[in-house]
Write an enzyme that holds these catalytic residues in place. Structure first.
Site, PDB file in Angstrom:
ATOM      1  N   ASP A  10       0.875  -1.161   0.000  1.00  0.00           N
ATOM      2  CA  ASP A  10       0.000   0.000   0.000  1.00  0.00           C
ATOM      3  C   ASP A  10       0.922   1.224   0.000  1.00  0.00           C
ATOM      4  OD1 ASP A  10      -2.438   1.546   0.605  1.00  0.00           O
ATOM      5  OD2 ASP A  10      -1.529   1.811   2.574  1.00  0.00           O
ATOM      6  N   LEU A  11       0.409   2.380  -0.389  1.00  0.00           N
ATOM      7  CA  LEU A  11       1.294   3.552  -0.464  1.00  0.00           C
ATOM      8  C   LEU A  11       1.169   4.431   0.783  1.00  0.00           C
ATOM      9  CD1 LEU A  11       3.241   5.305  -2.127  1.00  0.00           C
ATOM     10  CD2 LEU A  11       1.249   6.361  -3.201  1.00  0.00           C
ATOM     11  N   ASP A  12      -0.012   5.044   0.926  1.00  0.00           N
ATOM     12  CA  ASP A  12      -0.221   6.011   1.989  1.00  0.00           C
ATOM     13  C   ASP A  12      -0.229   5.321   3.354  1.00  0.00           C
ATOM     14  OD1 ASP A  12      -0.995   8.144   3.519  1.00  0.00           O
ATOM     15  OD2 ASP A  12      -3.074   8.096   2.899  1.00  0.00           O
ATOM     16  N   THR A  18       1.507  10.269   3.644  1.00  0.00           N
ATOM     17  CA  THR A  18       0.691  11.305   2.989  1.00  0.00           C
ATOM     18  C   THR A  18      -0.613  11.542   3.745  1.00  0.00           C
ATOM     19  OG1 THR A  18       0.219   9.510   1.484  1.00  0.00           O
ATOM     20  CG2 THR A  18       1.514  11.320   0.611  1.00  0.00           C
ATOM     21  N   LYS A  46      -8.534   6.646   6.398  1.00  0.00           N
ATOM     22  CA  LYS A  46      -7.344   5.944   5.901  1.00  0.00           C
ATOM     23  C   LYS A  46      -7.713   4.760   5.002  1.00  0.00           C
ATOM     24  CE  LYS A  46      -4.003   7.381   9.312  1.00  0.00           C
ATOM     25  NZ  LYS A  46      -3.125   7.006  10.415  1.00  0.00           N
ATOM     26  N   SER A 115      -2.614   0.711  -4.348  1.00  0.00           N
ATOM     27  CA  SER A 115      -3.088   1.896  -3.611  1.00  0.00           C
ATOM     28  C   SER A 115      -4.443   2.363  -4.114  1.00  0.00           C
ATOM     29  CB  SER A 115      -2.066   3.027  -3.786  1.00  0.00           C
ATOM     30  OG  SER A 115      -2.594   4.257  -3.332  1.00  0.00           O
ATOM     31  N   ALA A 116      -5.237   2.927  -3.194  1.00  0.00           N
ATOM     32  CA  ALA A 116      -6.536   3.488  -3.574  1.00  0.00           C
ATOM     33  C   ALA A 116      -6.380   4.879  -4.172  1.00  0.00           C
ATOM     34  CB  ALA A 116      -7.433   3.572  -2.338  1.00  0.00           C
ATOM     35  N   LYS A 146     -10.966  -0.654  -1.384  1.00  0.00           N
ATOM     36  CA  LYS A 146     -10.757  -1.601  -0.291  1.00  0.00           C
ATOM     37  C   LYS A 146     -11.892  -1.391   0.710  1.00  0.00           C
ATOM     38  CE  LYS A 146      -5.847  -0.633  -0.949  1.00  0.00           C
ATOM     39  NZ  LYS A 146      -4.691   0.114  -0.459  1.00  0.00           N
ATOM     40  N   GLU A 170      -0.029  -3.292   4.622  1.00  0.00           N
ATOM     41  CA  GLU A 170      -1.140  -2.325   4.720  1.00  0.00           C
ATOM     42  C   GLU A 170      -1.190  -1.633   6.073  1.00  0.00           C
ATOM     43  OE1 GLU A 170      -3.745  -0.665   3.899  1.00  0.00           O
ATOM     44  OE2 GLU A 170      -4.080  -1.254   1.833  1.00  0.00           O
ATOM     45  N   ASP A 171      -1.630  -0.359   6.062  1.00  0.00           N
ATOM     46  CA  ASP A 171      -1.797   0.360   7.335  1.00  0.00           C
ATOM     47  C   ASP A 171      -3.269   0.534   7.708  1.00  0.00           C
ATOM     48  OD1 ASP A 171      -2.231   2.279   5.218  1.00  0.00           O
ATOM     49  OD2 ASP A 171      -2.232   3.824   6.772  1.00  0.00           O
TER      50      ASP A 171
END
Ligand code: B16
Ligand code: MG
Length: 216
Positions: A10-12, A18, A46, A115-116, A146, A170-171
């Site tokens: 995942d990115l953020d 971010t 998130k 990522s979303a 997600k 994932e966060d």
């Protein structure tokens, strides 16, 4: 034990923080509408898509908008957000992110970004890490947010590997649920209270060693 072919990030909140820029932009919108938006409330946003985030913000503020006004509000929030992230650089990569990407590739595993965000490629570009990904699936390519598994299943399909041979980092709780629905193993990055359904929870990617992933 299942073999491992790919790591999906995942990115953020996993690679970059971010979330703080999303928060600033949503807060600015809330204050224009005359209510406060707290860091605690921001947790609900998130991993959630832009339009779903807007719906949550509107319900916090008790505001109703027609479809056209919603689109305009989301576009304004995004303009501010893009302004904030345009100044990002490599120093905003979270601890351990770049070294783990390098180690994963050195061990012969593949990598994907799941990522979303519709701004994912801009962030990868600004932080100079695009080259570490064999596949990039973002909020433009995947239409279902997600916890729907679409984004992660598309990663597996672009990498030509079965979902069972992928591990997701994932966060967000919605992201771990998406990984489970995709039939993938998962590592939660954050607090065990929120991400306890993952196979393992770490506080940052700096704690992860590829060797440990092979036995997960
Ligand atoms: P955008 P991730 C998600 O990114 C964020 O966690 C979430 O807060 C945001 O609303 C969503 O991207 C959409 O972002 O407005 O840039 O399209 O965690 O899936 O990498
Ligand atoms: Mg995230």
């Amino acid at each position: 034990m299942q073999s491992l072919s790919a790591c999906i990030f995942d990115l953020d909140g996993v690679i970059v923080d971010t979330a703080k820029y999303h928060f600033l932009a949503w807060k600015r919108l809330a204050s224009e509408w005359g209510f406060d938006f707290t860091l605690e409330q921001n947790e609900q946003l998130k991993g959630v898509s832009r339009m779903r985030s807007l719906e949550i913000l509107l319900s916090i503020g008790g505001i109703t908008l027609d479809e056209d006004s919603k689109q305009k509000a989301a576009a304004r929030k995004n303009e501010w957000y893009v302004e904030y992230i345009s100044n990002m650089d490599e120093s905003e990569l979270l601890p351990g992110a770049k070294s783990l990407l390098i180690e994963v590739k050195e061990q012969g595993l593949m990598t994907a970004l799941g990522s979303a965000s519709k701004n994912a490629t801009l962030i990868l570009d600004r932080t100079h890490i695009t080259k570490y990904f064999d596949a990039i699936v973002d909020g433009i390519k995947a239409s279902k947010a997600k916890p729907d598994p679409e984004v992660f299943l598309r990663c597996a399909s672009e990498l030509h590997v079965p979902p069972q041979e992928c591990i997701v980092f994932e966060d967000a709780k919605a992201g771990i649920e998406a990984a489970i629905q995709a039939g993938m193993r998962s590592i939660g990055v954050g607090s065990p209270e929120i991400l306890g359904i993952a196979n393992r929870v770490v506080s940052s990617l700096a704690e992860v060693k590829v060797q440990d992933l092979l036995t997960l």
